[in-house]
Design an enzyme around this catalytic site. Structure first.
Site, PDB file in Angstrom:
ATOM      1  N   GLY A 102       0.819  -1.212   0.000  1.00  0.00           N
ATOM      2  CA  GLY A 102       0.000   0.000   0.000  1.00  0.00           C
ATOM      3  C   GLY A 102       0.850   1.258   0.000  1.00  0.00           C
ATOM      4  CD  GLU A 105      -1.684  -1.022  -3.860  1.00  0.00           C
ATOM      5  OE1 GLU A 105      -2.488  -1.442  -4.690  1.00  0.00           O
ATOM      6  OE2 GLU A 105      -1.725  -1.343  -2.658  1.00  0.00           O
TER       7      GLU A 105
HETATM    8  C1  LIG Z   1      -6.263  -2.870   0.009  1.00  0.00           C
HETATM    9  C2  LIG Z   1      -4.989  -3.001   0.805  1.00  0.00           C
HETATM   10  C3  LIG Z   1      -3.760  -2.636   0.059  1.00  0.00           C
HETATM   11  C4  LIG Z   1      -2.554  -2.741   0.831  1.00  0.00           C
HETATM   12  C5  LIG Z   1      -1.958  -3.936   1.079  1.00  0.00           C
HETATM   13  C6  LIG Z   1      -0.662  -3.993   1.770  1.00  0.00           C
HETATM   14  O1  LIG Z   1       0.029  -3.030   1.923  1.00  0.00           O
HETATM   15  S1  LIG Z   1      -0.230  -5.508   2.367  1.00  0.00           S
HETATM   16  C7  LIG Z   1       1.331  -5.254   3.172  1.00  0.00           C
HETATM   17  C8  LIG Z   1       2.414  -5.173   2.183  1.00  0.00           C
HETATM   18  N1  LIG Z   1       3.679  -5.022   2.861  1.00  0.00           N
HETATM   19  C9  LIG Z   1       4.457  -6.070   3.148  1.00  0.00           C
HETATM   20  O2  LIG Z   1       4.151  -7.198   2.836  1.00  0.00           O
HETATM   21  C10 LIG Z   1       5.731  -5.735   3.830  1.00  0.00           C
HETATM   22  C11 LIG Z   1       5.994  -6.708   4.947  1.00  0.00           C
HETATM   23  N2  LIG Z   1       7.214  -6.388   5.680  1.00  0.00           N
HETATM   24  C12 LIG Z   1       8.429  -6.729   5.267  1.00  0.00           C
HETATM   25  O3  LIG Z   1       8.640  -7.285   4.209  1.00  0.00           O
HETATM   26  C13 LIG Z   1       9.574  -6.441   6.192  1.00  0.00           C
HETATM   27  O4  LIG Z   1       9.047  -6.310   7.489  1.00  0.00           O
HETATM   28  C14 LIG Z   1      10.332  -5.130   5.827  1.00  0.00           C
HETATM   29  C15 LIG Z   1      11.109  -5.360   4.528  1.00  0.00           C
HETATM   30  C16 LIG Z   1       9.396  -3.989   5.700  1.00  0.00           C
HETATM   31  C17 LIG Z   1      11.354  -4.823   6.966  1.00  0.00           C
HETATM   32  O5  LIG Z   1      12.165  -5.925   7.231  1.00  0.00           O
HETATM   33  P1  LIG Z   1      13.100  -5.921   8.526  1.00  0.00           P
HETATM   34  O6  LIG Z   1      13.882  -7.196   8.444  1.00  0.00           O
HETATM   35  O7  LIG Z   1      13.798  -4.639   8.638  1.00  0.00           O
HETATM   36  O8  LIG Z   1      12.108  -5.979   9.775  1.00  0.00           O
HETATM   37  P2  LIG Z   1      11.072  -7.111  10.189  1.00  0.00           P
HETATM   38  O9  LIG Z   1      10.588  -7.849   8.998  1.00  0.00           O
HETATM   39  O10 LIG Z   1      11.612  -7.906  11.312  1.00  0.00           O
HETATM   40  O11 LIG Z   1       9.859  -6.218  10.697  1.00  0.00           O
HETATM   41  C18 LIG Z   1       9.937  -5.449  11.908  1.00  0.00           C
HETATM   42  C19 LIG Z   1       8.619  -5.526  12.629  1.00  0.00           C
HETATM   43  O12 LIG Z   1       7.593  -4.917  11.842  1.00  0.00           O
HETATM   44  C20 LIG Z   1       6.535  -5.834  11.603  1.00  0.00           C
HETATM   45  N3  LIG Z   1       5.995  -5.543  10.268  1.00  0.00           N
HETATM   46  C21 LIG Z   1       6.667  -5.221   9.145  1.00  0.00           C
HETATM   47  N4  LIG Z   1       5.824  -4.923   8.147  1.00  0.00           N
HETATM   48  C22 LIG Z   1       4.583  -5.064   8.664  1.00  0.00           C
HETATM   49  C23 LIG Z   1       3.292  -4.893   8.119  1.00  0.00           C
HETATM   50  N5  LIG Z   1       3.115  -4.500   6.845  1.00  0.00           N
HETATM   51  N6  LIG Z   1       2.237  -5.118   8.913  1.00  0.00           N
HETATM   52  C24 LIG Z   1       2.400  -5.513  10.184  1.00  0.00           C
HETATM   53  N7  LIG Z   1       3.605  -5.693  10.756  1.00  0.00           N
HETATM   54  C25 LIG Z   1       4.678  -5.463   9.996  1.00  0.00           C
HETATM   55  C26 LIG Z   1       7.189  -7.202  11.707  1.00  0.00           C
HETATM   56  O13 LIG Z   1       6.239  -8.193  12.016  1.00  0.00           O
HETATM   57  C27 LIG Z   1       8.163  -6.973  12.847  1.00  0.00           C
HETATM   58  O14 LIG Z   1       7.440  -7.012  14.063  1.00  0.00           O
HETATM   59  P3  LIG Z   1       8.078  -7.597  15.406  1.00  0.00           P
HETATM   60  O15 LIG Z   1       8.533  -9.003  15.066  1.00  0.00           O
HETATM   61  O16 LIG Z   1       9.219  -6.700  15.704  1.00  0.00           O
HETATM   62  O17 LIG Z   1       6.977  -7.546  16.376  1.00  0.00           O
END
Ligand SMILES: CCC/C=C/C(=O)SCCNC(=O)CCNC(=O)[C@H](O)C(C)(C)COP(=O)([O-])OP(=O)([O-])OC[C@H]1O[C@@H](n2cnc3c(N)ncnc32)[C@H](O)[C@@H]1OP(=O)([O-])[O-]
Length: 727
Positions: A102, A105
């Site tokens: 998002g 987006e």
């Molecule tokens: C209609 C809707 C449209 C939109 C859809 C979307 O956006 S869908 C979303 C699309 N986005 C994704 O799929 C992105 C998903 N995220 C990632 O790929 C990776 O976290 C990163 C690359 C952002 C950072 O990597 P890094 O190794 O530096 O750090 P790390 O991975 O260890 O994370 C640190 C902490 O943050 C937490 N957390 C992170 N993101 C989210 C989230 N979105 N949500 C919740 N929590 C999240 C993670 O659990 C962890 O918590 P903890 O364990 O500390 O309690």
């Protein structure tokens, strides 16, 4: 959004969330974004808008936990992106750190995008079982064309700022302050027409052969997806963009998004996302934990043994930029190993170059080859990766204990051997730990980290840190035969072989498990790994071979059912791919294309005749249940024994090391979706039919959880020590 600045004539919207270092949208953030935009629009003194993140991070997208909350946070983002795009005042996105899902987006709604050189962007929704549902599937193809949009959306991969610039995803990449650059650009744009920058008004760039391109692309997407729904629905949404006006495409996107959102697959993939992060927070039954233990820096490492595993481990360390010494027993082995390592590194360097990165491995300060243990005096950590033989490992550890500096950590790459026994020959058992890599070690993400009785918390923390630096998923587990992964694999493979005895063919069993989503079924896997590996281990255990007591019944060991089928194949020299024959036949020794083998079919039927086994038809349900439920059953025993601290650990091991389909969340998550009472009932049924197979007898912990009312997976461990009066 907490900070709204009016700066010169610009309005600056800053995403921020005071409690998290990563910014992901909550309902509050979405509401504030909408309010801020409306305020900027209504205020005549505001001439342009810049959107950026706080603390150098743009946004990680919607809050993933919100998708399973009742009010489905994050779903209102699409209309806000449209609102941004409709603004009569130029809106510029300043992308720093990450702009994912998002977050990206939102930038597609902006009229211009500027990225910092180190920013990473992507639409990873597919990896959590969704699609970019804030109109991203409709805007991205309009901006960068269908082939590039398909690639980014169906793989979910992150791209660098330089790639984003090449693709036209961003307008400019800057090395200095991105927000200031965005403000400068916004100032220049004041009063200029914006119509041509509104992506929803642009047509999707045409391809001369769009239809043929899409047909071919769908085949590829489906093949890669292996039963996962999201990539194909991402494809359908992009296809809609090529066929329909923007508004209709958005409707289609929403429809497909809702299908995914309510599918069990999205739930499983989101569980897997958090499970991977949960295992980083390791604990042991003695109370050691990630909270209190600090890793020690590893400035130089060594790898002993340059067989298949050692070569992959050296490659992983070089890629992680850790200087490494590779050691072999003599010059001949060293030269063979060196050549193989250099080949692997050259291939990796080539792959990295495509992503704009470099790999420096021709520098002796980074990679050194040796035959003399003396070179190990100054290393901080050694990974021994020799042959699976206890006597040999003990000899090496004893030597290491004498040669390495007192602070050095000693790791053993083993898939089953007792860590305590290996540690017992050293003067520093607290610094000895198991690091079980998976083949090929430079590719596979899993690292099972096995602590022994004396392993210190610092040693565990250091091994976990090493896993992270090598971009692997470290899972901390206790010391038992086969640890977590292989211990659960044993009853699975055992059932597969029993099924052959009873009437199945290898290809039938493999097909059922591949249809379930495994990359390869158990027989293809055995052929790939080499049947001789298990044979050697069974000979060591006295289950077959010359040490077997005379008069032992062919199909029984220690009073339990045993199948000699794999041993018989090995005795005939059928070791799998390496010999061109195993459970299948291959085009040549080392060949990879498995073909059902009529020889095996007649061999099996002769075997059944010899042992007077009546062949019966075995349906897919029985194949699946007997293989998977015994694996899960073992998982419950592992949890009850404290070998792993939670079901997530088992699931992360299986997804990252054993080809378990991620969209089914791992074996224990799958068990929770099937329902523990169902699993228990089936195990009881099969166990009654096969009383001589202890692996089919339901685990006491599984029985307890059922008696406790089948609690949700998150609560399982809290029931471990509770009393149940129903048992
Ligand atoms: C209609 C809707 C449209 C939109 C859809 C979307 O956006 S869908 C979303 C699309 N986005 C994704 O799929 C992105 C998903 N995220 C990632 O790929 C990776 O976290 C990163 C690359 C952002 C950072 O990597 P890094 O190794 O530096 O750090 P790390 O991975 O260890 O994370 C640190 C902490 O943050 C937490 N957390 C992170 N993101 C989210 C989230 N979105 N949500 C919740 N929590 C999240 C993670 O659990 C962890 O918590 P903890 O364990 O500390 O309690």
């Amino acid at each position: 959004i907490q900070n709204l600045f009016i700066w010169n004539r610009l309005f600056l919207l800053v995403f921020c969330n005071s409690t998290e270092s990563l910014i992901y949208f909550s309902l509050a953030v979405l509401q504030a974004l909408e309010d801020g935009l409306k305020r900027a629009d209504a205020d005549p003194s505001v001439k342009a808008v810049t959107i950026c993140g706080e603390n150098g991070k743009f946004s990680a997208g919607a809050d993933i936990r919100g998708f399973s909350s009742p009010n489905k946070q994050g779903l209102g983002l699409g209309p806000i992106v449209s609102l941004i795009e409709r603004s009569e005042k130029p809106v510029v996105a300043a992308i720093e750190g990450i702009a994912l899902g998002g977050g990206l987006e939102v930038t597609l709604g902006c009229h211009y995008r500027i990225a910092h050189v180190q920013a990473r962007m992507g639409l990873p929704e597919v990896t959590i079982g969704l699609l970019p549902g804030a109109e991203g599937t409709q805007r991205l193809p309009r901006l960068i064309g269908v082939p590039a949009a398909l690639d980014i959306i169906t793989t979910g991969r992150h791209i660098s700022a330089s790639e984003a610039l090449k693709l036209g995803l961003v307008d400019e990449v800057v090395e200095e302050n991105t927000v200031e650059a965005a403000i400068r650009l916004a100032n220049r744009l004041i009063g200029q027409p914006l119509g041509h920058r509104r992506l929803s008004l642009k047509p999707v760039p045409k391809l001369p052969n769009m239809e043929a391109f899409l047909t071919e692309a769908l085949v590829k997407v489906k093949k890669r997806a292996q039963g996962c729904l999201a990539p194909e629905l991402c494809f359908q949404a992009i296809k809609a963009a090529t066929e329909q006006p923007f508004a209709d495409g958005v409707r289609k996107e929403r429809e497909l998004f809702n299908i995914l959102l309510t599918s069990g697959q999205a739930k499983a993939l989101q569980y897997a996302f958090f499970a991977e992060r949960a295992v980083e927070k390791w604990t042991t039954p003695s109370g050691a934990s990630w909270k209190t233990a600090s890793p020690q820096p590893i400035r130089k490492a060594a790898v002993i043994g340059l067989g298949t595993m050692g070569r992959g481990i050296v490659t992983s360390l070089v890629k992680a930029k850790i200087p490494v010494v590779a050691l072999e027993q003599d010059l001949e082995y060293l030269n063979t190993g060196r050549k193989a390592v250099m080949l692997l590194l050259e291939r990796e360097a080539m792959k990295m170059e495509q992503g704009g990165q470099t790999l420096d491995f021709n520098n002796p300060a980074r990679l050194q080859f040796a035959v003399d243990f003396d070179v190990l005096r100054d290393v901080d950590l050694v990974i021994e990766a020799v042959f699976e033989n206890m006597a040999l490992k003990k000899e090496i550890f004893n030597k290491l204990s004498r040669i390495c500096k007192p602070e050095a950590f000693l790791c053993t790459n083993t898939s089953a051997l007792n860590i305590d026994e290996i540690a017992s020959v050293t003067s520093r058992p607290q610094q000895v730990i198991g690091t079980h890599f998976f083949s090929p070690a430079h590719v596979m993400r899993l690292l099972e980290i096995i602590y022994g009785r004396h392993t210190s918390p610092t040693t565990i923390a250091t091994a976990m840190q090493l896993a992270k630096v090598m971009k692997k998923v470290g899972v901390v587990v206790g010391n038992c035969f086969g640890f977590v992964g292989n211990r659960m694999m044993f009853p699975y493979v055992q059932q597969a072989v029993f099924l052959l005895e009873e009437g199945s063919r290898p290809e039938d069993v493999d097909q059922v498990l591949e249809d379930f989503g495994f990359k390869i079924g158990p027989f293809r896997m055995s052929d790939l790994a080499g049947l001789d590996v298990g044979w050697r281990s069974r000979k060591d255990q006295g289950l077959t071979g010359p040490t077997l007591a005379p008069g032992t019944s062919a199909r029984q060991r220690h009073g339990y059912r045993y199948s000699p089928l794999p041993d018989l194949l090995c005795e005939k020299g059928r070791f799998g791919q390496k010999t061109g024959k195993g459970w299948y036949q291959y085009e040549k020794a080392g060949g990879r294309t498995a073909k059902p083998d009529p020889w095996i079919h007649s061999f099996l039927s002769e075997y059944r005749d010899t042992h007077q086994i009546k062949t019966r038809f075995i349906d897919q349900e029985e194949i699946l249940e007997r293989c998977l439920f015994t694996l899960i059953n073992e998982g419950f025993d592992i949890l009850a024994e404290g070998i792993a601290s939670g079901p997530e650990h088992l699931d992360v091991v299986y997804i990252n090391g054993y080809g378990w389909p991620k969209h089914r969340g791992g074996p224990m998550f799958y068990a929770s979706t099937v329902g523990l009472p169902n699993i228990l009932a089936k195990l009881q049924k099969y166990s009654e039919i096969h009383p001589d197979v202890p692996q089919l007898r339901p685990s006491a912990f599984l029985k307890k959880l059922v008696a406790m009312g089948n609690p949700p997976l998150n609560d399982w461990m809290s029931y471990l020590h509770r009393q149940s009066n129903k048992l």
